[in-house]
Design an enzyme around this catalytic site. Structure first.
Site, PDB file in Angstrom:
ATOM      1  N   SER A 250      58.673  42.268  45.864  1.00  0.00           N
ATOM      2  CA  SER A 250      57.865  43.115  44.969  1.00  0.00           C
ATOM      3  C   SER A 250      58.481  43.343  43.595  1.00  0.00           C
ATOM      4  O   SER A 250      57.837  43.964  42.737  1.00  0.00           O
ATOM      5  CB  SER A 250      57.588  44.467  45.637  1.00  0.00           C
TER       6      SER A 250
ATOM      7  N   LYS B 263      56.381  42.519  40.590  1.00  0.00           N
ATOM      8  CA  LYS B 263      55.449  43.435  39.926  1.00  0.00           C
ATOM      9  C   LYS B 263      55.968  43.924  38.582  1.00  0.00           C
ATOM     10  O   LYS B 263      55.207  44.512  37.797  1.00  0.00           O
ATOM     11  CB  LYS B 263      55.147  44.615  40.852  1.00  0.00           C
TER      12      LYS B 263
ATOM     13  N   SER C 242      54.497  50.504  45.201  1.00  0.00           N
ATOM     14  CA  SER C 242      54.548  49.058  45.432  1.00  0.00           C
ATOM     15  C   SER C 242      53.265  48.544  46.071  1.00  0.00           C
ATOM     16  O   SER C 242      53.292  47.630  46.902  1.00  0.00           O
ATOM     17  CB  SER C 242      55.757  48.694  46.306  1.00  0.00           C
TER      18      SER C 242
ATOM     19  N   LYS D 269      62.379  48.914  39.770  1.00  0.00           N
ATOM     20  CA  LYS D 269      61.523  48.469  40.871  1.00  0.00           C
ATOM     21  C   LYS D 269      62.349  47.948  42.036  1.00  0.00           C
ATOM     22  O   LYS D 269      63.357  47.280  41.849  1.00  0.00           O
ATOM     23  CB  LYS D 269      60.584  47.352  40.387  1.00  0.00           C
TER      24      LYS D 269
END
Length: 406
Positions: free
Chosen positions: A87, A90, A159, A266
């Protein structure tokens, strides 16, 4: 014999004419600015007797620590090894979404803050392909209308894989077109080891990146105030209608709760990728970005890397913002020269205790034709440390120069 003498005389005349032409061309080039000017200035950073901690160990398969302003690598372990990014993908999705918001508002907006607010509050109809996405989710419903900003926060804080698909469909028109945009952005950043196949990082054998590339993508994101706000938020209350809707987004990135000075960014996880973290922190004006991939001790390893960076490095000022650094000639202007400088302070991270030379090179034309506008781009400034290229920044004209009246 006479023929031989005439030939030698002709050759000499030809050489003389060639030299005259070459001299004329050089004079013309100097006056017209055909050749770029590369002026170099050197700053010496003295050594000290300060004792420094050892380079940190890490259980990550790959890792990197960079200084955010310059992108300089302060620590690395297999930084260019291709890995599954999960993720942390992203980050790129959010960067492209933020750039779309900014481009929709434009640089000539009279009320930019209000216009950005309106763009963020714009209602988006959730694409069918975003509903029911596997993995982490903010539980989007078919046909749901949701504010664009709620998708961004749901994607970065919780997420949400479905939120990432909805963002991609809105920004790119389709997931496929958005993936093209992602890879075009990778290329524009000069990154060589990243290939994106989707906007959320769900497992795909061909969907790969590296610790270094992810750090540089995060660095690009952190240049945007809106990206920083989203990536560093501890929580977000969405404005979704219906009591059963998932409205409170709590950031899964523990860095912003645990590490002093943390600013984002993140986390990511899949079975194939392992635990992945791209994190940032800022102290004493210096911001660091740490990346660890496939690391069971992800947060503590990132914190040790931060500690090392903050304890071992200081930023040295290379150029002061809005201060004249050099000047070039102006042709047909009401002034003969124009001052040139940078919009923001230019800094270079240097290891404490080590003597080093920082040099800067100005890449400029020899002259410019009037009129010239303040903050019009003039060229670039390159920063070197001990002969190693670190990064470059744009140079700008610092004043308006009008065309000379006839």
């Amino acid at each position: 014999m006479n023929k031989h003498i005439r030939l030698k005389f002709s050759l000499r005349i030809g050489m003389i004419l060639s030299l005259i032409l070459l001299f004329c061309f050089i004079v013309f080039a100097e006056r017209t600015g055909i050749f770029n000017s590369k002026n170099t200035r050197t700053i010496e950073v003295p050594a000290s007797a300060e004792s420094l901690p050892e380079v940190p160990g890490t259980s990550a398969q790959t890792a990197v620590l960079i200084e955010g302003g310059s992108g300089r690598i302060l620590f690395e372990k297999n930084k260019d090894q291709q890995m599954y990014p999960a993720s942390t993908t992203k980050i790129m999705t959010a960067l492209l979404a933020v750039e779309k918001v900014e481009s929709a508002v434009g640089t000539d907006s009279v009320h930019p803050n209000e216009d950005i607010k309106n763009e963020l509050e714009r209602l988006v109809t959730v694409a069918d392909e975003a509903v029911g996405a596997e993995g982490s989710s903010i539980f989007l419903k078919k046909g749901e209308k949701i504010q664009f900003q709620d998708l961004l926060y749901g994607m970065m804080l919780r997420s949400g894989n479905d939120a990432a698909l909805a963002v991609a469909a809105d920004v790119g028109g389709s997931q496929e077109e958005f993936v093209v945009m992602m890879n075009e952005k990778v290329a524009s950043l000069g990154l060589k080891n990243t290939v994106f196949k989707n906007p959320n990082g769900l497992q795909n054998e061909e969907h790969v990146s590296t610790a270094y590339d992810l750090a540089m993508i995060a660095r690009e994101g952190m240049k945007h105030e809106l990206f920083r706000d989203i990536a560093g938020a501890k929580s977000w209350n969405a404005s979704r209608e219906g009591a059963d809707n998932y409205n409170y987004f709590y950031n899964k990135n523990k860095t912003i709760f645990q590490y002093n000075g943390a600013t984002g960014i993140k986390i990511g996880y899949t079975m194939a990728a392992g635990r992945c973290l791209v994190a940032s922190a800022k102290r004493n004006g210096m911001e660091l970005i740490a990346v660890v991939l496939n690391d069971h001790d992800w947060f503590d390893d990132a914190y040790r890397m931060f500690d090392y960076g903050f304890e071992c490095y200081d930023n040295v000022e290379v150029a002061e913002k809005e201060k004249p650094l050099t000047s070039i000639n102006v042709k047909n202007g009401d002034a003969s020269k124009v001052k040139i400088g940078v919009k923001n302070d230019v800094l270079c991270p240097c290891m404490k205790g080590e003597k080093t030379n920082i040099s800067i090179t100005y890449n400029l034309e020899k002259s410019v034709k009037a009129p010239v506008s303040r903050w019009q781009e003039a060229g670039s400034l390159e920063v070197y440390s001990a002969g190693e290229y670190i990064y470059s920044e744009p140079l700008y004209y610092l004043e308006d120069i009008s065309e000379k009246r006839r």
